[in-house]
Write a protein that holds these residues in place. Structure first.
Motif, short mmCIF file in Angstrom:
data_model
loop_
_atom_site.label_atom_id
_atom_site.label_comp_id
_atom_site.label_asym_id
_atom_site.label_seq_id
_atom_site.Cartn_x
_atom_site.Cartn_y
_atom_site.Cartn_z
N GLY A 79 0.95 -1.07 -0.04
CA GLY A 79 -0.07 -0.16 -0.12
C GLY A 79 0.66 1.20 0.06
O GLY A 79 2.02 1.31 -0.56
N VAL A 80 0.21 2.37 0.46
CA VAL A 80 1.11 3.67 0.46
C VAL A 80 0.93 4.41 1.90
O VAL A 80 0.01 4.07 2.65
N VAL A 81 2.18 4.84 2.29
CA VAL A 81 2.29 5.33 3.62
C VAL A 81 1.36 6.71 3.57
O VAL A 81 1.28 7.44 2.79
N GLU A 82 0.52 6.69 4.47
CA GLU A 82 -0.71 7.59 4.91
C GLU A 82 -0.10 8.93 5.80
O GLU A 82 -0.49 9.91 5.81
N ALA A 83 0.54 8.21 6.85
CA ALA A 83 1.08 9.24 7.75
C ALA A 83 2.19 8.59 8.46
O ALA A 83 2.47 7.42 8.56
N VAL A 84 3.15 9.47 9.19
CA VAL A 84 4.32 8.83 9.72
C VAL A 84 4.45 9.44 11.11
O VAL A 84 3.87 10.57 11.47
N GLY A 85 4.95 8.52 12.09
CA GLY A 85 5.25 9.13 13.47
C GLY A 85 6.42 10.16 13.39
O GLY A 85 7.14 10.10 12.62
N ASN A 86 6.71 10.83 14.49
CA ASN A 86 7.71 11.75 14.32
C ASN A 86 9.05 11.41 14.48
O ASN A 86 9.90 12.33 14.16
N GLN A 87 9.28 10.42 14.95
CA GLN A 87 10.65 9.74 14.86
C GLN A 87 10.95 8.90 13.50
O GLN A 87 12.02 8.44 13.54
N VAL A 88 9.91 8.84 12.64
CA VAL A 88 10.32 8.12 11.39
C VAL A 88 11.06 8.87 10.42
O VAL A 88 10.82 10.11 10.11
N SER A 89 12.21 8.40 9.82
CA SER A 89 13.04 8.89 9.16
C SER A 89 13.34 8.65 7.63
O SER A 89 13.55 9.09 6.65
N SER A 90 12.95 6.88 7.53
CA SER A 90 13.45 6.52 6.34
C SER A 90 12.14 6.29 5.32
O SER A 90 12.25 5.94 4.18
N LEU A 91 11.03 6.84 5.84
CA LEU A 91 9.74 6.74 4.82
C LEU A 91 9.01 8.01 4.95
O LEU A 91 9.06 8.49 5.97
N VAL A 92 8.36 8.35 3.79
CA VAL A 92 7.67 9.66 4.10
C VAL A 92 6.26 9.28 3.51
O VAL A 92 5.96 8.22 2.76
N VAL A 93 5.21 10.25 3.62
CA VAL A 93 3.82 9.97 3.34
C VAL A 93 4.12 9.92 1.69
O VAL A 93 4.48 10.70 1.05
N GLY A 94 3.15 8.89 1.16
CA GLY A 94 3.09 8.95 -0.29
C GLY A 94 4.12 7.73 -0.81
O GLY A 94 3.78 7.20 -1.92
#
Ligand SMILES: NC(=O)c1ccc[n+]([C@@H]2O[C@H](COP(=O)([O-])OP(=O)(O)OC[C@H]3O[C@@H](n4cnc5c(N)ncnc54)[C@H](OP(=O)(O)O)[C@@H]3O)[C@@H](O)[C@H]2O)c1
Length: 330
Positions: A79-94
């Protein structure tokens, strides 16, 4: 504030496919290290049907004693990343992603929360969501068994029993890719499929018993656990290995025994219990083999999310060819 709702399949207990119901449930809230994935495709696997029935019973120690601890079934997703937690650095929305939730289940739904360092990888554009959702079943498991456990070498003779299933269709292609001479065992109706995957020899199990042909094999990969180590021993080469992903007590005992005594080995492993890092590394290899054109994903039936129970009934029957997909996004 009211939580956002999503559609999901909920197992109301252990039992027949009727326990699986489409419900509106809260969309998962992500922790700082997690991403929320909007699921495009997920799967119904043989392992999912075993989770649904809660068998073998000792498995309930992990999945919940009386009712499933994680009521939303399914482990594979794309699927597609819809939201990321504030410590996530390797994935972005979309980002387009795929992976599996292992013992967290919960993928037969519109959204799932996955830790950034869990089993989640970016999906190459050349691979569809439908295909990628299936990678963590047959492709990953057969890679683990043939490459990591049996360590198949070029020139070895490898027999795949159950060559038309999810694990089998991947195994035929992977064993060939690793340079083995591949014998595939399937029924008459699946000979064409298995031939198209590149098997060098085919044995129709409805007409011939592979343990009585006089041929010997370096590796027998019994994807369905239909034959025992005892039955296969006589057609294993001197240092041959019988490997099976189906947990049965005699096999566990034989694995322990042959790890110390005898030259022929019996081996079982639970792929999903390997570390997230190891699973990610194996999936990277799978992506490499797929994108190089050596591993096709065989897809049988596809269902919409509301028909997951129907998909379970089909998988229960034991005749699927390759993978069964659930398209969450129409
Ligand atoms: N340990 C692990 O890490 C792990 C991971 C994933 C899955 N698993 C387990 O692996 C097993 C295999 O899963 P799967 O998804 O590959 O199975 P599957 O796709 O459901 O297998 C169905 C296929 O098996 C064939 N078949 C049925 N009886 C056969 C027989 N006697 N001989 C040869 N082929 C036969 C069927 O063809 P016909 O109808 O034409 O015969 C059908 O195409 C499951 O028990 C699953 O739980 C273990």
């Amino acid at each position: 504030m009211q939580a956002k709702k999503m559609k999901a399949i909920v197992a109301t207990g252990y039992g027949s496919p009727a326990v699986l119901q489409l419900q509106d449930v809260n969309t998962p809230t992500i922790k700082s290290n997690e991403v929320l994935v909007k699921i495009h495709a997920t799967t119904v696997t043989k392992a999912d049907t075993m989770m649904r029935t809660g068998t073998p019973y000792f498995g309930r120690l992990f999945t919940g004693l009386r009712t499933p601890k994680h009521p939303i079934p399914g482990t594979g997703f794309a699927g597609v990343v819809e939201a990321v937690g504030n410590q996530v650095s390797s994935l972005v929305v979309g980002d387009a992603v795929f992976g599996e939730t292992t013992l967290g289940f919960s993928t037969n739904a519109e959204f799932v929360a996955v830790p950034e360092n869990g089993v989640i990888l970016k999906k190459p554009d050349s691979i569809s969501y439908t295909e990628a959702a299936a990678f963590t079943d047959g492709h990953l498991t057969s890679y683990n068994f043939l490459k990591e456990i049996a360590q198949v070498k070029p020139g070895q003779k490898v027999l795949i029993n159950g060559a038309s299933g999810s694990l089998g269709t991947a195994a035929v292609q992977l064993a060939k890719y690793f340079g083995a001479e591949v014998t595939a065992v399937c029924s008459t109706r699946n000979i064409g499929l298995v031939k198209s995957l590149g098997a060098h020899h085919i044995i129709d199990y409805t007409k011939q018993d592979f343990t009585t042909t006089g041929q010997t094999y370096d590796v027998i990969y019994d994807t369905l656990g239909k034959r025992s180590f005892k039955e296969c021993k006589k057609v294993l080469t001197e240092k041959g290995q019988y490997i099976s992903p189906v947990l049965q007590f005699p096999l566990l005992f034989q694995m322990l025994w042959t790890s110390r005594f005898g030259r022929k080995k019996a081996k079982f492993a639970a792929t999903g219990l390997r570390s997230d890092r190891e699973l990610r590394e194996m999936l990277q290899e799978v992506i490499r083999i797929v994108t190089a054109g050596h591993l096709k994903t065989v897809i049988d039936r596809q269902y919409p999310l509301e028909k997951v129970a129907e998909a379970h009934t089909y998988v229960d029957a034991g005749h699927k060819k390759g993978n069964v997909i659930i398209n969450v996004q129409p």
